[in-house]
Design a protein around this motif. Structure first.
Motif, PDB file in Angstrom:
ATOM      1  N   MET A 205      43.813  46.734  43.861  1.00 20.97           N
ATOM      2  CA  MET A 205      42.732  47.027  44.798  1.00 20.97           C
ATOM      3  C   MET A 205      43.032  46.323  46.103  1.00 20.97           C
ATOM      4  O   MET A 205      43.889  45.429  46.166  1.00 20.97           O
ATOM      5  CB  MET A 205      41.371  46.598  44.240  1.00 20.97           C
ATOM      6  N   LYS A 206      42.352  46.737  47.167  1.00 23.60           N
ATOM      7  CA  LYS A 206      42.499  46.119  48.476  1.00 23.60           C
ATOM      8  C   LYS A 206      41.152  45.557  48.910  1.00 23.60           C
ATOM      9  O   LYS A 206      40.140  46.247  48.823  1.00 23.60           O
ATOM     10  CB  LYS A 206      43.006  47.132  49.507  1.00 23.60           C
ATOM     11  N   ILE A 207      41.169  44.316  49.381  1.00 26.41           N
ATOM     12  CA  ILE A 207      39.949  43.632  49.806  1.00 26.41           C
ATOM     13  C   ILE A 207      40.168  43.119  51.217  1.00 26.41           C
ATOM     14  O   ILE A 207      41.205  42.531  51.526  1.00 26.41           O
ATOM     15  CB  ILE A 207      39.596  42.480  48.855  1.00 26.41           C
ATOM     16  N   LEU A 229      36.026  41.460  31.618  1.00 19.97           N
ATOM     17  CA  LEU A 229      36.878  42.217  32.527  1.00 19.97           C
ATOM     18  C   LEU A 229      36.060  43.086  33.474  1.00 19.97           C
ATOM     19  O   LEU A 229      36.334  43.136  34.686  1.00 19.97           O
ATOM     20  CB  LEU A 229      37.844  43.088  31.710  1.00 19.97           C
ATOM     21  N   GLU A 230      35.051  43.746  32.962  1.00 15.43           N
ATOM     22  CA  GLU A 230      34.208  44.578  33.801  1.00 15.43           C
ATOM     23  C   GLU A 230      33.440  43.745  34.819  1.00 15.43           C
ATOM     24  O   GLU A 230      33.252  44.161  35.977  1.00 15.43           O
ATOM     25  CB  GLU A 230      33.238  45.375  32.930  1.00 15.43           C
ATOM     26  N   GLU A 231      33.009  42.547  34.417  1.00 14.43           N
ATOM     27  CA  GLU A 231      32.305  41.662  35.341  1.00 14.43           C
ATOM     28  C   GLU A 231      33.219  41.210  36.474  1.00 14.43           C
ATOM     29  O   GLU A 231      32.804  41.133  37.635  1.00 14.43           O
ATOM     30  CB  GLU A 231      31.760  40.451  34.583  1.00 14.43           C
ATOM     31  N   LEU A 236      34.627  41.647  42.287  1.00 16.28           N
ATOM     32  CA  LEU A 236      35.640  41.881  43.310  1.00 16.28           C
ATOM     33  C   LEU A 236      35.269  43.078  44.188  1.00 16.28           C
ATOM     34  O   LEU A 236      35.490  43.054  45.408  1.00 16.28           O
ATOM     35  CB  LEU A 236      37.005  42.119  42.654  1.00 16.28           C
ATOM     36  N   LYS A 237      34.705  44.112  43.583  1.00 15.31           N
ATOM     37  CA  LYS A 237      34.327  45.295  44.358  1.00 15.31           C
ATOM     38  C   LYS A 237      33.165  45.018  45.308  1.00 15.31           C
ATOM     39  O   LYS A 237      33.017  45.709  46.318  1.00 15.31           O
ATOM     40  CB  LYS A 237      33.968  46.441  43.413  1.00 15.31           C
ATOM     41  N   ARG A 238      32.348  44.019  44.977  1.00 10.88           N
ATOM     42  CA  ARG A 238      31.198  43.711  45.831  1.00 10.88           C
ATOM     43  C   ARG A 238      31.560  42.857  47.045  1.00 10.88           C
ATOM     44  O   ARG A 238      30.709  42.593  47.887  1.00 10.88           O
ATOM     45  CB  ARG A 238      30.118  43.007  45.012  1.00 10.88           C
ATOM     46  N   ILE A 250      38.502  34.472  47.777  1.00  8.78           N
ATOM     47  CA  ILE A 250      37.974  35.245  46.650  1.00  8.78           C
ATOM     48  C   ILE A 250      37.279  34.330  45.649  1.00  8.78           C
ATOM     49  O   ILE A 250      36.257  34.697  45.057  1.00  8.78           O
ATOM     50  CB  ILE A 250      39.107  36.042  45.986  1.00  8.78           C
ATOM     51  N   GLU A 251      37.790  33.128  45.464  1.00 13.90           N
ATOM     52  CA  GLU A 251      37.174  32.191  44.524  1.00 13.90           C
ATOM     53  C   GLU A 251      35.738  31.884  44.922  1.00 13.90           C
ATOM     54  O   GLU A 251      34.836  31.840  44.070  1.00 13.90           O
ATOM     55  CB  GLU A 251      38.001  30.910  44.469  1.00 13.90           C
ATOM     56  N   GLU A 252      35.485  31.682  46.206  1.00 11.40           N
ATOM     57  CA  GLU A 252      34.120  31.389  46.647  1.00 11.40           C
ATOM     58  C   GLU A 252      33.216  32.608  46.557  1.00 11.40           C
ATOM     59  O   GLU A 252      32.019  32.481  46.350  1.00 11.40           O
ATOM     60  CB  GLU A 252      34.152  30.870  48.082  1.00 11.40           C
ATOM     61  N   PHE A 253      33.782  33.805  46.709  1.00  9.21           N
ATOM     62  CA  PHE A 253      32.972  35.015  46.622  1.00  9.21           C
ATOM     63  C   PHE A 253      32.518  35.297  45.195  1.00  9.21           C
ATOM     64  O   PHE A 253      31.385  35.757  44.980  1.00  9.21           O
ATOM     65  CB  PHE A 253      33.762  36.211  47.156  1.00  9.21           C
ATOM     66  N   ILE A 254      33.371  35.062  44.204  1.00  8.46           N
ATOM     67  CA  ILE A 254      33.074  35.534  42.848  1.00  8.46           C
ATOM     68  C   ILE A 254      32.706  34.416  41.888  1.00  8.46           C
ATOM     69  O   ILE A 254      32.415  34.691  40.723  1.00  8.46           O
ATOM     70  CB  ILE A 254      34.268  36.330  42.272  1.00  8.46           C
TER      71      ILE A 254
END
Length: 543
Positions: A205-207, A229-231, A236-238, A250-254
């Motif tokens: 995916m691209k973020i 896995l779904e979580e 990541l998609k949000r 990414i660590e702080e986002f998720i």
């Protein structure tokens, strides 16, 4: 007063200037590619601001009856050798076309170039500018053809990147010496070298709206917990951000608990550590441009386990692991215990030690809390300065600075010698933790416990420990309890927490992390039995 209040109010942008300086969004450029070659080139130059590293080469092959084309790429992102050999030479070589090839050339020039001319394997057709721009800035080469409503993208990725080297943050005495690099393809290959299984799945995916950073989710199909896995995918998609430059973004986002000092996502630059987590059912998140790979879900006890623990004998590993837990609590509580005992609970010390400490503190102008705070802040400044200084002089300056300042402070009567010992041992104990982010948690909590000890003594320390314990029990990492397998208590998982039993005794994977339907890992019990049988056969032959 009203004028002053209005001065600090956040002003709303004017409607006319609201979108004036927004960054480039490739999704807005979804126009189809024009059949006019000049129009396509001009549009590309307009979008990129006529960038100097945008290379455009016009070609007119003799066998194409005057059909013009242009080869476009970003200098530095694309491999020049691949462009020259697989694209330029292939297109400009004189071809003797058969009747069938001539018909194909006149009917569909895109298919002819793709099938008969370009020598590389990864060639794609694109219809819209948004897709074309994503490929271009990822290192691909674009081929525009006059009269064609499509363009070709050729994979020519080839920028300079760092080779595989020994990890700097997680060194080991025994074990692999290779570490992740900033190149995503290299990192995925390093993991595939460890896990040679078709069940090792990857999802791309691209973020990042501007950076469009490549992110890869890697897991072991059948072993991973599908809910976890779904979580991970949903979180990541949000993510909505302009840029993702490092895995810390990414660590702080998720992460689960933003304001907790304890990390709920692990990171590592060791392929063997990430491969071991994947084999236990964890999900690896690889980000292009950084050597640190994220791993989720994790528990509190995972941060005290190093990859080297599984390369040494279980007895010495058990001793080292208990020492790590002890060092963690020492680095968090030792200064506060010294403050509480010397300030409120002197009766707990032997008389001889109490007299020695009081003699040292005679003439010290500060209370124990201020004395400890000065020394702790001084050491933190020295440690940060040692990191920022050039490597040739950084360690020497930090060591000499600590010795000189400590000795000078004692001789000047600002701090006691016992306090220097306490702070030094606390700092050394903080480096025992194998994961840096867990060591940071101990550093932050240390100051809170020092304040509690200075105000309430041992009662304050016990209250703080109770608050920390309640907080840890309530933490989750992607739905997994943070203190698992102690809370909830799982007897089968106690073989790799405070102690590490031999490999042949660890038959099951951690419960609640991996797939609940696949708990058994492949152990060496069978081969051990065969070795015992062969040993008995050898002994019987000797007799």
């Amino acid at each position: 007063m009203s004028k002053l209040t209005n001065l600090f109010k956040r002003k709303k942008p004017k409607k006319a200037e609201k979108n004036k300086h927004l960054p480039f969004d490739s999704a807005k450029h979804n126009e189809p590619i024009s059949v006019n070659l000049t129009k396509n080139i001009n549009k590309l130059l307009d979008i990129t601001g006529n960038a100097p590293d945008l290379i455009i080469r016009g070609l007119e092959p003799s066998y194409m009856d005057g059909v013009s084309m242009s080869v476009v790429y970003i200098s530095g992102l694309a491999n020049n050798d691949t462009i020259d050999n697989a694209i330029m030479d292939s297109i400009l070589d004189k071809l003797e076309l058969s009747t069938t090839e001539s018909i194909l050339l006149k009917k569909d020039v895109i298919s002819f170039i793709k099938r008969k001319v370009i020598k590389t394997s990864n060639v794609e057709e694109v219809d819209y500018f948004c897709d074309l721009l994503s490929k271009l800035f990822a290192g691909d080469t674009i081929i525009f053809i006059e009269g064609a409503h499509q363009a070709l993208t050729v994979s020519t990725l080839g920028w300079e990147h760092r080779g595989v080297e020994e990890p700097q943050s997680q060194t080991v005495i025994r074990g692999p010496k290779e570490g992740f690099t900033e190149d995503l393809n290299t990192n995925t290959t390093l993991i595939r070298r460890k896990i040679k299984s078709p069940n090792l799945w990857m999802e791309n995916m691209k973020i990042g709206k501007v950076t469009e950073t490549k992110v890869v989710i890697m897991y072991l199909k059948g072993v991973v917990n599908e809910k976890v896995l779904e979580e991970v995918k949903q979180r990541l998609k949000r993510i909505e951000a302009d840029s993702i430059l490092e895995s810390g973004y990414i660590e702080e986002f998720i992460q689960d608990s933003t304001f907790s000092p304890f990390p709920t996502i692990a990171n590592s630059e060791r392929p063997d550590s990430i491969a071991g987590g994947i084999l236990e059912g964890q999900v690896a998140i690889l980000i292009d441009g950084t050597p640190f790979v994220l791993m989720a879900p994790v528990t509190f006890f995972k941060f005290f386990q190093a990859s080297e623990d599984y390369y040494h004998r279980y007895d010495i590993v058990t001793f080292i692991r208990i020492m790590r837990f002890s060092s963690f609590f020492v680095s968090m509580l030792l200064p506060s215990l010294y403050i509480a005992i010397t300030t409120f609970h002197q009766e707990m010390l032997p008389t001889t030690m109490l007299v020695s400490l009081m003699a040292q503190r005679e003439g010290i102008p500060f209370p124990a809390f201020v004395e400890a705070l000065i020394m702790e802040i001084t050491f933190e400044v020295l440690r940060e300065a040692g990191v920022r200084m050039p490597r040739a002089i950084g360690p020497a300056i930090s060591i000499v600075g600590a010795l000189v300042l400590g000795q000078a402070a004692v001789q000047a009567g600002l701090v006691s010698a016992a306090m220097v010992i306490i702070v030094s041992f606390t700092a050394i104990s903080n480096f025992v933790a194998p994961h840096f982010n867990m060591a940071i948690a101990a550093r932050l909590l240390r100051f809170a416990f020092m304040l509690l000890a200075a105000t309430l003594g041992l009662f304050g320390i016990m209250s703080g420990l109770l608050i920390v314990l309640i907080h840890l029990v309530g933490l989750r990492s992607f739905g997994v309890p943070y203190l698992m397998p102690l809370a909830p208590f799982i007897p089968s998982n106690q073989k790799d927490v405070f102690v590490r039993v031999p490999w042949w005794a660890m038959k099951n994977r951690p419960v609640l992390i991996g797939n609940p339907d696949d708990k058994t890992r492949s152990t060496t019990m069978k081969s051990t039995v065969q070795n015992n049988e062969s040993h008995e056969e050898y002994e019987s032959q000797k007799e």
